[in-house]
Design a protein around this motif. Structure first.
Motif, PDB file in Angstrom:
ATOM      1  N   LEU A   1     -34.094  46.053 -45.700  1.00 22.37           N
ATOM      2  CA  LEU A   1     -32.661  45.757 -45.675  1.00 22.37           C
ATOM      3  C   LEU A   1     -32.404  44.342 -45.167  1.00 22.37           C
ATOM      4  N   LEU A   2     -33.031  43.969 -44.064  1.00 25.33           N
ATOM      5  CA  LEU A   2     -32.755  42.648 -43.502  1.00 25.33           C
ATOM      6  C   LEU A   2     -33.362  41.542 -44.373  1.00 25.33           C
ATOM      7  N   ALA A   3     -34.464  41.836 -45.049  1.00 26.47           N
ATOM      8  CA  ALA A   3     -35.010  40.863 -46.001  1.00 26.47           C
ATOM      9  C   ALA A   3     -34.024  40.636 -47.148  1.00 26.47           C
ATOM     10  N   ALA A   4     -33.399  41.716 -47.616  1.00 29.18           N
ATOM     11  CA  ALA A   4     -32.420  41.590 -48.710  1.00 29.18           C
ATOM     12  C   ALA A   4     -31.181  40.832 -48.250  1.00 29.18           C
ATOM     13  N   VAL A   5     -30.703  41.135 -47.044  1.00 31.59           N
ATOM     14  CA  VAL A   5     -29.525  40.436 -46.516  1.00 31.59           C
ATOM     15  C   VAL A   5     -29.844  38.958 -46.320  1.00 31.59           C
ATOM     16  N   GLY A   6     -31.014  38.659 -45.744  1.00 31.12           N
ATOM     17  CA  GLY A   6     -31.404  37.264 -45.570  1.00 31.12           C
ATOM     18  C   GLY A   6     -31.552  36.539 -46.890  1.00 31.12           C
ATOM     19  N   PHE A   7     -32.044  37.229 -47.891  1.00 30.60           N
ATOM     20  CA  PHE A   7     -32.214  36.692 -49.243  1.00 30.60           C
ATOM     21  C   PHE A   7     -30.917  36.055 -49.737  1.00 30.60           C
ATOM     22  N   VAL A   8     -29.802  36.774 -49.601  1.00 27.93           N
ATOM     23  CA  VAL A   8     -28.529  36.249 -50.111  1.00 27.93           C
ATOM     24  C   VAL A   8     -27.768  35.440 -49.064  1.00 27.93           C
ATOM     25  N   ALA A   9     -27.962  35.740 -47.778  1.00 28.34           N
ATOM     26  CA  ALA A   9     -27.154  35.104 -46.738  1.00 28.34           C
ATOM     27  C   ALA A   9     -27.530  33.639 -46.521  1.00 28.34           C
ATOM     28  N   VAL A  10     -28.809  33.318 -46.547  1.00 31.12           N
ATOM     29  CA  VAL A  10     -29.221  31.919 -46.362  1.00 31.12           C
ATOM     30  C   VAL A  10     -28.700  31.067 -47.521  1.00 31.12           C
ATOM     31  N   PHE A  11     -28.750  31.613 -48.706  1.00 25.77           N
ATOM     32  CA  PHE A  11     -28.184  30.905 -49.854  1.00 25.77           C
ATOM     33  C   PHE A  11     -26.678  30.751 -49.704  1.00 25.77           C
ATOM     34  N   ALA A  12     -25.999  31.792 -49.209  1.00 27.71           N
ATOM     35  CA  ALA A  12     -24.544  31.723 -49.008  1.00 27.71           C
ATOM     36  C   ALA A  12     -24.175  30.590 -48.061  1.00 27.71           C
ATOM     37  N   GLY A  13     -24.947  30.431 -46.989  1.00 25.12           N
ATOM     38  CA  GLY A  13     -24.662  29.370 -46.033  1.00 25.12           C
ATOM     39  C   GLY A  13     -24.973  27.990 -46.576  1.00 25.12           C
ATOM     40  N   ALA A  14     -26.056  27.870 -47.343  1.00 24.27           N
ATOM     41  CA  ALA A  14     -26.462  26.563 -47.852  1.00 24.27           C
ATOM     42  C   ALA A  14     -25.586  26.087 -49.008  1.00 24.27           C
ATOM     43  N   ALA A  15     -25.090  27.025 -49.826  1.00 19.36           N
ATOM     44  CA  ALA A  15     -24.254  26.651 -50.968  1.00 19.36           C
ATOM     45  C   ALA A  15     -22.769  26.816 -50.682  1.00 19.36           C
ATOM     46  N   ASN A  16     -22.426  27.399 -49.522  1.00 17.83           N
ATOM     47  CA  ASN A  16     -21.026  27.673 -49.159  1.00 17.83           C
ATOM     48  C   ASN A  16     -20.340  28.551 -50.213  1.00 17.83           C
ATOM     49  N   THR A  17     -21.061  29.581 -50.651  1.00 21.24           N
ATOM     50  CA  THR A  17     -20.539  30.506 -51.665  1.00 21.24           C
ATOM     51  C   THR A  17     -20.758  31.946 -51.218  1.00 21.24           C
ATOM     52  N   PRO A  18     -20.068  32.409 -50.168  1.00 15.66           N
ATOM     53  CA  PRO A  18     -20.342  33.746 -49.628  1.00 15.66           C
ATOM     54  C   PRO A  18     -19.973  34.889 -50.561  1.00 15.66           C
ATOM     55  N   VAL A  19     -18.877  34.770 -51.298  1.00 18.54           N
ATOM     56  CA  VAL A  19     -18.460  35.870 -52.181  1.00 18.54           C
ATOM     57  C   VAL A  19     -19.443  36.023 -53.334  1.00 18.54           C
ATOM     58  N   ALA A  20     -19.840  34.915 -53.940  1.00 16.40           N
ATOM     59  CA  ALA A  20     -20.811  34.970 -55.030  1.00 16.40           C
ATOM     60  C   ALA A  20     -22.132  35.568 -54.564  1.00 16.40           C
ATOM     61  N   CYS A  21     -22.556  35.205 -53.366  1.00 11.49           N
ATOM     62  CA  CYS A  21     -23.837  35.712 -52.859  1.00 11.49           C
ATOM     63  C   CYS A  21     -23.750  37.189 -52.500  1.00 11.49           C
ATOM     64  N   MET A  22     -22.614  37.616 -51.991  1.00 14.07           N
ATOM     65  CA  MET A  22     -22.422  39.050 -51.750  1.00 14.07           C
ATOM     66  C   MET A  22     -22.537  39.825 -53.066  1.00 14.07           C
ATOM     67  N   LEU A  23     -21.904  39.313 -54.113  1.00 15.99           N
ATOM     68  CA  LEU A  23     -21.978  39.969 -55.424  1.00 15.99           C
ATOM     69  C   LEU A  23     -23.395  39.899 -55.987  1.00 15.99           C
ATOM     70  N   MET A  24     -24.090  38.825 -55.711  1.00 13.46           N
ATOM     71  CA  MET A  24     -25.482  38.735 -56.136  1.00 13.46           C
ATOM     72  C   MET A  24     -26.313  39.827 -55.471  1.00 13.46           C
ATOM     73  N   GLY A  25     -26.046  40.080 -54.198  1.00 12.90           N
ATOM     74  CA  GLY A  25     -26.744  41.157 -53.508  1.00 12.90           C
ATOM     75  C   GLY A  25     -26.519  42.501 -54.181  1.00 12.90           C
ATOM     76  N   VAL A  26     -25.285  42.742 -54.615  1.00 11.02           N
ATOM     77  CA  VAL A  26     -24.965  43.994 -55.302  1.00 11.02           C
ATOM     78  C   VAL A  26     -25.690  44.068 -56.643  1.00 11.02           C
ATOM     79  N   GLU A  27     -25.698  42.963 -57.395  1.00 14.68           N
ATOM     80  CA  GLU A  27     -26.329  42.976 -58.716  1.00 14.68           C
ATOM     81  C   GLU A  27     -27.844  43.105 -58.636  1.00 14.68           C
ATOM     82  N   LEU A  28     -28.438  42.548 -57.589  1.00 18.34           N
ATOM     83  CA  LEU A  28     -29.895  42.592 -57.457  1.00 18.34           C
ATOM     84  C   LEU A  28     -30.394  43.846 -56.764  1.00 18.34           C
ATOM     85  N   PHE A  29     -29.648  44.330 -55.774  1.00 22.10           N
ATOM     86  CA  PHE A  29     -30.152  45.411 -54.930  1.00 22.10           C
ATOM     87  C   PHE A  29     -29.343  46.706 -55.011  1.00 22.10           C
TER      88      PHE A  29
END
Length: 446
Positions: free
Chosen positions: A360-388
């Protein structure tokens, strides 16, 4: 009289239908180009693993790519930032040569072992094809912006197999803290069509083994929101946000240093190649070359490995060093897949400390670090849903939103405008690009 009154409406309907047709064809082309890119990338990765000696050609390969850009691609070297700038301030457009140049450069980088990603290539391919299409049909400023935004969405959605996240990413990445939904429908359609066309060519995306699908209650029911787990993930997300900031700032600052050390742009990749060879010798592993989605050896570190029971204490650090080194010295590709690696690796390390399921934390980190680096939290949250899957959406949202806040006013796309600052004490930077906002902090504009 009635015909005269209805003419503007009819004209608008015809124009909308024409634009929709153009977008559909463009999206199929972008999806097909992404399919070709992913196929070549897989061949290059397999070849590199089968022939380890290719690593020693990395400095020469980097110089060759640098010379190609020096001779033919000076106007497109800014990459994805050039496309974002063009959407904000339409000008000369993005040249079509960007697509073949970045595609070839990225495949060469992966063939010889550079630790780069792939999203930058997909976005640039989509943007350059969109710009060429706009010129072909002599579209106006707003219509060109629509096509460029849809090009970003189509490229992102196709290369990762996440069409909904791709559509939202294309809107969210333009302005920090604000989303203009005028282009949402065309961006979504473009991303979905591009993803479909990419898959139609037989391209298969990696699957990640997230087994956690909620907490089992005493009565046998499953709860998808555990308050204690949310709090622990929020704590981890602070580290994810800081990781995002460290990554982005390290790339920008080291790039500035490298420009002073070696003012000749096409020679700088040779430095990155030599340093990569030395790093492999120092670490004694090739796990940190290339994308890092799958391990080159069964027991090696990779994104998929971080979802398992084994803990990899220093993988996040070494991937950070490898990736920052090549990106700062001018290798082409992208940052996102290395960010996935960093996030999953950080989650893998923090999971036992915070008593959170490792996958679980690996999956959250997978999208969260990208969310912070690209400043796109909503897109990354949706990416988490589509991938996991959607069962853990609360945890994805917690990780992405907290990481976004903690990453500060920096990012991997310096042309991103600041619409709503993350802190009320930074209102003065509203309207600036991230590049301009960094000047008071570093004293230099990258």
């Amino acid at each position: 009289m009635r015909e005269v009154q209805n003419q503007p409406v009819l004209s608008r309907i015809i124009a909308l239908c024409c634009l929709s047709g153009i977008l559909a064809v463009l999206s199929v082309c972008i999806g097909s180009a992404c399919a070709l890119f992913l196929w070549l990338l897989e061949l290059a990765t397999s070849c590199r693993i089968d022939h380890p000696a290719l690593l020693f050609g990395l400095p020469v390969a980097g110089v060759a790519v640098g010379l190609c850009y020096f001779w033919f691609g000076r106007n497109v070297e800014a990459g994805a930032n050039l496309i974002v700038d063009e959407i904000h301030k339409p000008g000369a457009g993005v040249q079509l040569r960007m697509a073949p140049l970045v595609l070839l450069a990225t495949v060469v980088s992966h063939l010889f072992g550079a630790s780069v990603g792939r999203e930058g290539t997909a976005i640039q391919v989509g943007g350059s094809l969109a710009s060429a299409t706009a010129r072909l049909f002599r579209l106006r400023g707003l219509e060109t912006c629509v096509l460029l935004t849809c090009g970003i969405a189509a490229g992102f959605g196709a290369v990762f197999g996440t069409p909904i996240a791709g559509a939202v990413f294309a809107l969210e990445v333009l302005t920090l803290g604000q989303v203009d939904y005028r282009f949402l429908v065309p961006a979504a359609l473009s991303s979905i069509i591009a993803d479909w066309s990419c898959r139609a060519w037989g391209i298969h995306h990696a699957s990640y083994p997230l087994m956690f699908q909620g907490t089992l209650n005493s009565d046998g029911s499953v709860s998808h929101v555990d308050l204690g787990l949310v709090v622990r993930i929020a704590i981890a997300a602070v580290a994810f946000g800081l990781m995002s900031r460290v990554f982005a700032e390290s790339v920008h600052r080291l790039a500035t240093v490298m420009k002073k050390i070696c003012p000749t742009a096409w020679l700088r990749p040779a430095i990155g190649g030599i340093l990569t060879i030395l790093l492999v010798a120092l670490v004694g592993s090739r796990d940190y070359l290339g994308l890092g989605v799958l391990p080159p050896e069964p027991s090696g570190a990779s994104i998929v490995s971080f979802f398992g029971p084994d803990i990899y204490p220093w993988s996040w650090f070494w991937k950070l060093v490898f990736t920052v080194t090549v990106l700062a010295t001018g290798f082409k590709g992208g940052e996102v897949t290395p960010l996935f690696f960093l996030g999953a690796a950080t989650g893998n390390v923090l999971a036992p400390l915070l008593h959170v399921p490792v996958d679980l934390l690996a999956a959250v980190g997978f999208v969260a670090v990208f969310a912070g680096a690209a400043n796109t939290p909503v897109a990354c949250m949706l990416m988490g849903v589509e991938l996991f899957g959607g069962a853990d959406i609360v945890y994805f949202a917690t990780g992405c939103f907290v990481a976004y806040v903690c990453s500060g006013h920096t990012g991997i796309y310096l042309s991103q405008r600041i619409g709503t600052p993350k802190s009320r004490f930074r209102d003065a930077i509203c309207g600036m690009t991230l590049r301009e906002a960094r000047v008071p902090q570093t004293g230099k504009e990258n």
